[in-house]
Design a protein around this motif. Structure first.
Motif, mmCIF file in Angstrom:
data_model
loop_
_atom_site.group_PDB
_atom_site.id
_atom_site.type_symbol
_atom_site.label_atom_id
_atom_site.label_comp_id
_atom_site.label_asym_id
_atom_site.label_seq_id
_atom_site.Cartn_x
_atom_site.Cartn_y
_atom_site.Cartn_z
ATOM 1 N N ILE A 158 55.540 -41.404 2.435
ATOM 2 C CA ILE A 158 55.839 -42.545 3.403
ATOM 3 C C ILE A 158 56.815 -42.249 4.709
ATOM 4 O O ILE A 158 56.359 -42.336 5.938
ATOM 5 N N ALA A 159 58.106 -41.529 4.234
ATOM 6 C CA ALA A 159 59.085 -41.107 5.170
ATOM 7 C C ALA A 159 58.371 -40.046 6.272
ATOM 8 O O ALA A 159 58.755 -40.142 7.430
ATOM 9 N N ARG A 160 57.533 -39.302 5.822
ATOM 10 C CA ARG A 160 56.952 -38.277 6.473
ATOM 11 C C ARG A 160 56.016 -38.991 7.769
ATOM 12 O O ARG A 160 56.099 -38.694 8.626
ATOM 13 N N GLU A 161 55.076 -39.911 6.985
ATOM 14 C CA GLU A 161 54.171 -40.470 8.021
ATOM 15 C C GLU A 161 54.917 -41.421 8.830
ATOM 16 O O GLU A 161 54.236 -41.312 9.970
ATOM 17 N N LEU A 162 55.963 -41.692 8.402
ATOM 18 C CA LEU A 162 56.562 -42.960 9.463
ATOM 19 C C LEU A 162 57.719 -42.142 10.382
ATOM 20 O O LEU A 162 58.210 -42.965 11.225
ATOM 21 N N GLY A 163 57.719 -40.960 10.296
ATOM 22 C CA GLY A 163 58.478 -40.073 11.032
ATOM 23 C C GLY A 163 60.042 -40.037 10.897
ATOM 24 O O GLY A 163 60.986 -39.715 11.651
ATOM 25 N N ILE A 164 60.234 -40.275 9.625
ATOM 26 C CA ILE A 164 61.939 -40.568 9.089
ATOM 27 C C ILE A 164 62.359 -39.369 8.329
ATOM 28 O O ILE A 164 63.556 -39.328 7.935
ATOM 29 N N ALA A 165 61.354 -38.721 8.142
ATOM 30 C CA ALA A 165 61.808 -37.641 7.089
ATOM 31 C C ALA A 165 62.912 -36.696 7.337
ATOM 32 O O ALA A 165 64.055 -36.320 6.748
ATOM 33 N N ASP A 166 62.888 -36.180 8.598
ATOM 34 C CA ASP A 166 63.825 -35.361 9.065
ATOM 35 C C ASP A 166 65.151 -35.976 9.541
ATOM 36 O O ASP A 166 66.254 -35.538 9.571
ATOM 37 N N THR A 167 64.788 -37.388 10.194
ATOM 38 C CA THR A 167 66.051 -38.115 10.703
ATOM 39 C C THR A 167 66.905 -38.484 9.737
ATOM 40 O O THR A 167 67.967 -38.961 9.761
ATOM 41 N N GLY A 168 66.281 -38.811 8.503
ATOM 42 C CA GLY A 168 67.020 -39.222 7.192
ATOM 43 C C GLY A 168 66.467 -40.788 6.701
ATOM 44 O O GLY A 168 66.140 -41.668 7.728
ATOM 45 N N TYR A 169 66.964 -40.925 5.654
ATOM 46 C CA TYR A 169 66.666 -42.259 5.110
ATOM 47 C C TYR A 169 67.310 -42.568 3.808
ATOM 48 O O TYR A 169 67.969 -41.621 3.304
ATOM 49 N N ARG A 170 67.423 -43.901 3.427
ATOM 50 C CA ARG A 170 67.950 -44.039 1.961
ATOM 51 C C ARG A 170 66.752 -44.730 1.274
ATOM 52 O O ARG A 170 65.815 -45.559 1.755
ATOM 53 N N LEU A 171 66.702 -44.547 -0.172
ATOM 54 C CA LEU A 171 65.787 -45.038 -0.980
ATOM 55 C C LEU A 171 66.682 -45.881 -2.039
ATOM 56 O O LEU A 171 67.790 -45.315 -2.698
ATOM 57 N N ILE A 172 66.613 -47.216 -2.059
ATOM 58 C CA ILE A 172 67.357 -48.167 -2.641
ATOM 59 C C ILE A 172 66.832 -48.921 -3.590
ATOM 60 O O ILE A 172 65.735 -49.548 -3.380
ATOM 61 N N ASN A 173 67.461 -49.143 -4.965
ATOM 62 C CA ASN A 173 66.964 -50.079 -5.899
ATOM 63 C C ASN A 173 68.174 -51.003 -6.188
ATOM 64 O O ASN A 173 69.059 -50.619 -6.484
ATOM 65 N N ASN A 174 67.555 -52.312 -5.987
ATOM 66 C CA ASN A 174 68.811 -53.208 -6.715
ATOM 67 C C ASN A 174 68.254 -53.657 -8.034
ATOM 68 O O ASN A 174 67.247 -53.968 -8.313
ATOM 69 N N CYS A 175 69.180 -53.703 -8.599
ATOM 70 C CA CYS A 175 69.095 -54.303 -10.255
ATOM 71 C C CYS A 175 70.054 -55.240 -10.790
ATOM 72 O O CYS A 175 71.377 -54.718 -10.737
ATOM 73 N N GLY A 176 69.459 -56.572 -10.896
ATOM 74 C CA GLY A 176 70.474 -57.424 -11.419
ATOM 75 C C GLY A 176 71.429 -58.031 -10.346
ATOM 76 O O GLY A 176 71.359 -57.812 -9.265
ATOM 77 N N PRO A 177 71.982 -59.104 -10.783
ATOM 78 C CA PRO A 177 72.775 -60.162 -10.220
ATOM 79 C C PRO A 177 73.794 -59.141 -9.100
ATOM 80 O O PRO A 177 73.912 -59.798 -7.791
ATOM 81 N N ASP A 178 74.686 -58.557 -9.497
ATOM 82 C CA ASP A 178 75.694 -57.984 -8.699
ATOM 83 C C ASP A 178 75.036 -57.057 -7.472
ATOM 84 O O ASP A 178 75.750 -57.005 -6.391
ATOM 85 N N SER A 179 73.818 -56.585 -7.663
ATOM 86 C CA SER A 179 73.251 -55.957 -6.748
ATOM 87 C C SER A 179 72.613 -56.835 -5.620
ATOM 88 O O SER A 179 72.128 -56.571 -4.689
ATOM 89 N N GLY A 180 72.401 -58.049 -6.002
ATOM 90 C CA GLY A 180 71.633 -58.993 -5.119
ATOM 91 C C GLY A 180 70.102 -59.011 -5.439
ATOM 92 O O GLY A 180 69.389 -59.622 -4.295
ATOM 93 N N GLN A 181 69.486 -58.473 -6.336
ATOM 94 C CA GLN A 181 68.155 -58.285 -6.647
ATOM 95 C C GLN A 181 67.656 -59.634 -6.410
ATOM 96 O O GLN A 181 67.942 -60.542 -7.114
ATOM 97 N N ALA A 182 66.529 -59.838 -5.683
ATOM 98 C CA ALA A 182 66.065 -61.207 -5.551
ATOM 99 C C ALA A 182 64.635 -61.594 -6.005
ATOM 100 O O ALA A 182 64.442 -62.670 -6.269
ATOM 101 N N VAL A 183 64.048 -60.551 -6.092
ATOM 102 C CA VAL A 183 62.620 -60.486 -6.689
ATOM 103 C C VAL A 183 62.775 -59.883 -7.839
ATOM 104 O O VAL A 183 62.769 -58.602 -7.966
ATOM 105 N N PRO A 184 62.330 -60.239 -8.953
ATOM 106 C CA PRO A 184 62.221 -59.571 -10.253
ATOM 107 C C PRO A 184 60.907 -58.964 -10.603
ATOM 108 O O PRO A 184 60.256 -59.107 -11.570
ATOM 109 N N HIS A 185 60.631 -57.951 -9.746
ATOM 110 C CA HIS A 185 59.758 -57.081 -9.752
ATOM 111 C C HIS A 185 60.219 -55.894 -9.041
ATOM 112 O O HIS A 185 60.656 -55.794 -7.899
ATOM 113 N N LEU A 186 60.196 -54.664 -10.030
ATOM 114 C CA LEU A 186 60.735 -53.392 -9.739
ATOM 115 C C LEU A 186 60.386 -53.126 -8.344
ATOM 116 O O LEU A 186 59.192 -53.160 -7.831
#
Ligand code: 5GP
Length: 119
Positions: free
Chosen positions: A70-98
């Motif tokens: 997806i990063a490649r297709e949306l043109g951000i592979a070379d400019t850079g990106y973050r891939l983030i997972n929030n897990c649990g209350p301290d992270s602010g995870q709002a939706v309990p689906h990975l």
């Protein structure tokens, strides 16, 4: 457990999809935190990273491969990106689906906002 993401998978809530196969769905976040903000989710209802088991590891690997594609297709592979997972209350995870947030398309802010240091 029924969540907003299980409803998106079922199609009862609409979403702007960017990728789908039998195991994984990706769609634009409804409240983008960056010019590109895509959520990548497994169709299997895994509540959080804490619930990932050894049998899920190929799925987790495939989610990373999908993020890369997806990063490649949306043109951000070379400019850079973050891939983030929030897990649990301290992270602010709002939706309990990975899910992973794929963020890019502009300079991203600090990795962590207000928080105590690890000192
Ligand atoms: P979390 O805080 O759980 O890591 O992230 C949940 C994300 O889901 C948030 O960024 C939020 O904007 C997004 N979200 C919540 N409800 C919906 C929805 O109905 N549609 C879409 N596309 N994104 C949603």
């Amino acid at each position: 457990m029924e969540t907003v993401f299980s409803k998106i998978i079922e199609g009862t809530i609409p979403a702007r999809k960017v990728f789908e196969n039998e195991r994984i769905l990706a769609f634009y976040d409804i409240e983008p935190a960056a010019p590109v903000h895509v959520l990548i989710i497994p169709k299997k209802p895994i509540p959080s990273m804490n619930d990932v088991t050894a049998e899920d590891l190929p799925l987790i690997g495939e989610m990373h491969a999908v993020a890369q594609q997806i990063a490649r297709e949306l043109g951000i592979a070379d400019t850079g990106y973050r891939l983030i997972n929030n897990c649990g209350p301290d992270s602010g995870q709002a939706v309990p689906h990975l899910h992973y947030h794929l963020l890019g398309g502009g300079k991203l802010g600090a990795l962590v906002g207000n928080s105590a240091s690890h000192a």
